[in-house]
Scaffold this motif. Sequence first.
Motif, PDB file in Angstrom:
ATOM      1  N   LEU A  81       0.853  -1.188   0.000  1.00 49.60           N
ATOM      2  CA  LEU A  81       0.000   0.000   0.000  1.00 49.60           C
ATOM      3  C   LEU A  81       0.888   1.236   0.000  1.00 49.60           C
ATOM      4  N   ILE A  82       0.596   2.158  -0.915  1.00 45.69           N
ATOM      5  CA  ILE A  82       1.251   3.463  -0.942  1.00 45.69           C
ATOM      6  C   ILE A  82       0.151   4.519  -0.918  1.00 45.69           C
ATOM      7  N   VAL A  83       0.259   5.471  -0.002  1.00 43.02           N
ATOM      8  CA  VAL A  83      -0.707   6.570   0.057  1.00 43.02           C
ATOM      9  C   VAL A  83       0.055   7.884   0.047  1.00 43.02           C
ATOM     10  N   SER A  84      -0.553   8.895  -0.552  1.00 40.70           N
ATOM     11  CA  SER A  84       0.097  10.198  -0.557  1.00 40.70           C
ATOM     12  C   SER A  84      -0.917  11.312  -0.770  1.00 40.70           C
ATOM     13  N   ASN A  85      -0.860  12.292   0.123  1.00 37.88           N
ATOM     14  CA  ASN A  85      -1.531  13.576  -0.066  1.00 37.88           C
ATOM     15  C   ASN A  85      -0.406  14.565  -0.333  1.00 37.88           C
ATOM     16  N   PRO A  86       0.109  14.602  -1.566  1.00 38.87           N
ATOM     17  CA  PRO A  86       1.344  15.334  -1.849  1.00 38.87           C
ATOM     18  C   PRO A  86       1.111  16.839  -1.909  1.00 38.87           C
ATOM     19  N   PRO A  87       2.169  17.619  -1.938  1.00 37.99           N
ATOM     20  CA  PRO A  87       2.032  19.070  -2.167  1.00 37.99           C
ATOM     21  C   PRO A  87       1.689  19.310  -3.630  1.00 37.99           C
ATOM     22  N   PHE A  88       0.399  19.138  -3.953  1.00 36.89           N
ATOM     23  CA  PHE A  88      -0.017  19.079  -5.362  1.00 36.89           C
ATOM     24  C   PHE A  88      -0.380  20.426  -5.969  1.00 36.89           C
ATOM     25  N   VAL A  89      -0.310  21.499  -5.178  1.00 36.23           N
ATOM     26  CA  VAL A  89      -0.762  22.791  -5.688  1.00 36.23           C
ATOM     27  C   VAL A  89       0.127  23.261  -6.834  1.00 36.23           C
ATOM     28  N   ILE A  90      -0.505  23.641  -7.936  1.00 35.93           N
ATOM     29  CA  ILE A  90       0.207  24.124  -9.126  1.00 35.93           C
ATOM     30  C   ILE A  90       0.390  25.629  -8.967  1.00 35.93           C
TER      31      ILE A  90
ATOM     32  N   PRO B  65       3.355  29.231  -9.067  1.00 38.17           N
ATOM     33  CA  PRO B  65       4.654  29.754  -9.493  1.00 38.17           C
ATOM     34  C   PRO B  65       5.639  29.714  -8.327  1.00 38.17           C
ATOM     35  N   GLY B  66       6.636  28.859  -8.392  1.00 34.99           N
ATOM     36  CA  GLY B  66       7.597  28.711  -7.311  1.00 34.99           C
ATOM     37  C   GLY B  66       7.133  27.679  -6.301  1.00 34.99           C
ATOM     38  N   ALA B  67       7.931  27.519  -5.258  1.00 34.40           N
ATOM     39  CA  ALA B  67       7.617  26.552  -4.194  1.00 34.40           C
ATOM     40  C   ALA B  67       7.749  27.252  -2.862  1.00 34.40           C
ATOM     41  N   ARG B  68       6.873  28.223  -2.619  1.00 28.24           N
ATOM     42  CA  ARG B  68       6.997  29.083  -1.444  1.00 28.24           C
ATOM     43  C   ARG B  68       6.652  28.348  -0.148  1.00 28.24           C
ATOM     44  N   LEU B  69       5.630  27.481  -0.193  1.00 24.40           N
ATOM     45  CA  LEU B  69       5.166  26.791   1.000  1.00 24.40           C
ATOM     46  C   LEU B  69       5.330  25.290   0.819  1.00 24.40           C
ATOM     47  N   THR B  70       6.214  24.697   1.615  1.00 24.61           N
ATOM     48  CA  THR B  70       6.563  23.290   1.466  1.00 24.61           C
ATOM     49  C   THR B  70       5.354  22.387   1.619  1.00 24.61           C
ATOM     50  N   TYR B  71       4.417  22.749   2.514  1.00 22.14           N
ATOM     51  CA  TYR B  71       3.312  21.842   2.804  1.00 22.14           C
ATOM     52  C   TYR B  71       2.353  21.677   1.632  1.00 22.14           C
ATOM     53  N   ARG B  72       2.410  22.589   0.632  1.00 18.46           N
ATOM     54  CA  ARG B  72       1.406  22.501  -0.423  1.00 18.46           C
ATOM     55  C   ARG B  72       1.969  22.623  -1.835  1.00 18.46           C
ATOM     56  N   ASP B  73       3.120  23.309  -2.022  1.00 17.31           N
ATOM     57  CA  ASP B  73       3.639  23.596  -3.355  1.00 17.31           C
ATOM     58  C   ASP B  73       4.683  22.552  -3.753  1.00 17.31           C
ATOM     59  N   GLY B  74       4.462  21.916  -4.903  1.00 24.02           N
ATOM     60  CA  GLY B  74       5.318  20.819  -5.308  1.00 24.02           C
ATOM     61  C   GLY B  74       6.710  21.205  -5.758  1.00 24.02           C
ATOM     62  N   GLY B  75       6.874  22.425  -6.249  1.00 22.62           N
ATOM     63  CA  GLY B  75       8.199  22.861  -6.662  1.00 22.62           C
ATOM     64  C   GLY B  75       8.601  22.396  -8.047  1.00 22.62           C
ATOM     65  N   MET B  76       7.700  21.708  -8.754  1.00 23.41           N
ATOM     66  CA  MET B  76       7.965  21.308 -10.138  1.00 23.41           C
ATOM     67  C   MET B  76       7.036  22.101 -11.052  1.00 23.41           C
ATOM     68  N   SER B  77       7.325  22.072 -12.323  1.00 28.99           N
ATOM     69  CA  SER B  77       6.526  22.812 -13.293  1.00 28.99           C
ATOM     70  C   SER B  77       5.149  22.184 -13.439  1.00 28.99           C
ATOM     71  N   GLY B  78       4.111  23.015 -13.393  1.00 29.18           N
ATOM     72  CA  GLY B  78       2.758  22.532 -13.637  1.00 29.18           C
ATOM     73  C   GLY B  78       2.372  21.379 -12.735  1.00 29.18           C
ATOM     74  N   ASP B  79       1.824  20.314 -13.349  1.00 28.80           N
ATOM     75  CA  ASP B  79       1.411  19.136 -12.583  1.00 28.80           C
ATOM     76  C   ASP B  79       2.450  18.026 -12.657  1.00 28.80           C
TER      77      ASP B  79
END
Length: 506
Positions: free
Chosen positions: A234-243, A245-259
């Motif tokens: 089993l693998i579960v993840s509620n990742p920092p999926f917010v799309i 500009p930039g990765a200002r907040l670690t808890y929500r911003d993925g830091g990669m381009s787009g999705d």
Amino acid sequence: MTDSGSAPLPATDRPEAAARLRDALLSASFTADGLLDLLGAPAYAALARSETVPALRATRGDTPLEALVRLFLLQQPVPRARLTDVLPVEDAVDAGWLKPVGGDELAATVDVRPYGGPDGEDWFIVSDLGCAVGGAGGIGSRDEDVVLGVGGASTTLAGITVRTPVAAALDLGTGSGIQALHAAQHATRVTATDLNPRALHITALTLALSGAPVASLREGSLFEPVKDDETFDLIVSNPPFVISPGARLTYRDGGMSGDDLCRSLVQQAGDRLNEGGFAQFLANWQHVEGEDWQDRVRSWVPRGCDAWIVQREVQDITQYAELWLRDAGDHREDRAEYQSRYDAWLDEFEARKVKAVGFGWITLRRTGSAEPSVTVEEWPHPVEQPLGDTIRHHFERVDHLRAHDDAALLEGHFRLAAEVVQEQVGLPGAEDPEHVVLRQHRGMRRATKVDTIGAGFAGVCDGSLSAGVILDAIAQLVGEDPVVLRDRTPAQIRLLVEQGFLEPLG
């Protein structure tokens, strides 16, 4: 573990202090049920919206429970004398759960939120101060390593996760540890990872204060902390999926381009799953001009995996930007700065020709089939949580349909699922309905149109007769050629099985 320069956290090497604190909290009824009884439904619901005024008004008395609510949930200093008979005060101070303030008062160093487990367990979710619920918009802190508590996304993922006994589970991007806590109830070994070392520290506190088994906590991004030969059931993840500009907040911003973060997570999960294992994620995906969103997300599914992808919500780019700017509290800062950040979001979306953003669930199951099944659908309607069993049964039905051709299907026996009702729609007084609808009152709560043959077939399915025998009887009743009816009905039977209206037996 380090604290990344933020406020100090309680010690993780004092399990005896956490155990004594847990016992004291339970003795004072500092539980989900205890809070509801004390606060009442309106104030309790307001807490879930990060609104504290009703709870402050409801805790003006002098009971132990009122003192604990003010201390751990409302961040109000409480006189030491008021706590000495309620908590192991010296232990809690020494271990860092409490700190002296203002002479003779004590304050909590972290949020502690009671949380009810699926089988009535009394758990406690630890998070940074002011972050027990939802986003960071109301906490007055912009530390990028802030760790949030229980929010709607957390409980959604916990509810859709397949809960069967497994040997090894992975919570990727654990945050405050809620998914690891759930997994510890049915997994022999739990691994939790996070890019933020502060999150791993807080996960250790959540597990200890909840009386859960210790997990293996590893720092790193995505699957980096996982060994090359390590696989999971089993693998579960509620990742920092917010799309964003930039990765200002670690808890929500993925830091990669787009999705790209969600795509990478899904694509890499296949190689980490054992045969029959599940990987379940929450995700955002872009709706790009000139591209079908279903094709986009379908392309993420790794080889060798069945998939069920459900889009629950779509927001245009302006709604999406406003939602996450408010989540971070940016609307409360300088107006010009807010507008500048808003503009940057829209610039980035327009550069990638993104017109909207979808949110939903992705479930993968490792399969040995040569022809994996991939279902991608939009379902914004209400559902009944928890859905873990519903999702597991979906893949069991996929297996059944894949293994049975039409001839084998007609030899099989089926049962109408629980709480399915039939609705007939037509003009008043008409002899026959314009159409017949079957509707579920459990799980996904689907509704589907059927013809009179399909409705009659479903109504007779109690497992005692084969599908072919039922169709022959219906053919005789309506005066239709049974060979023709046997030839044209399997497609409708497959649809009813696929959507969960009929359950195959054996």
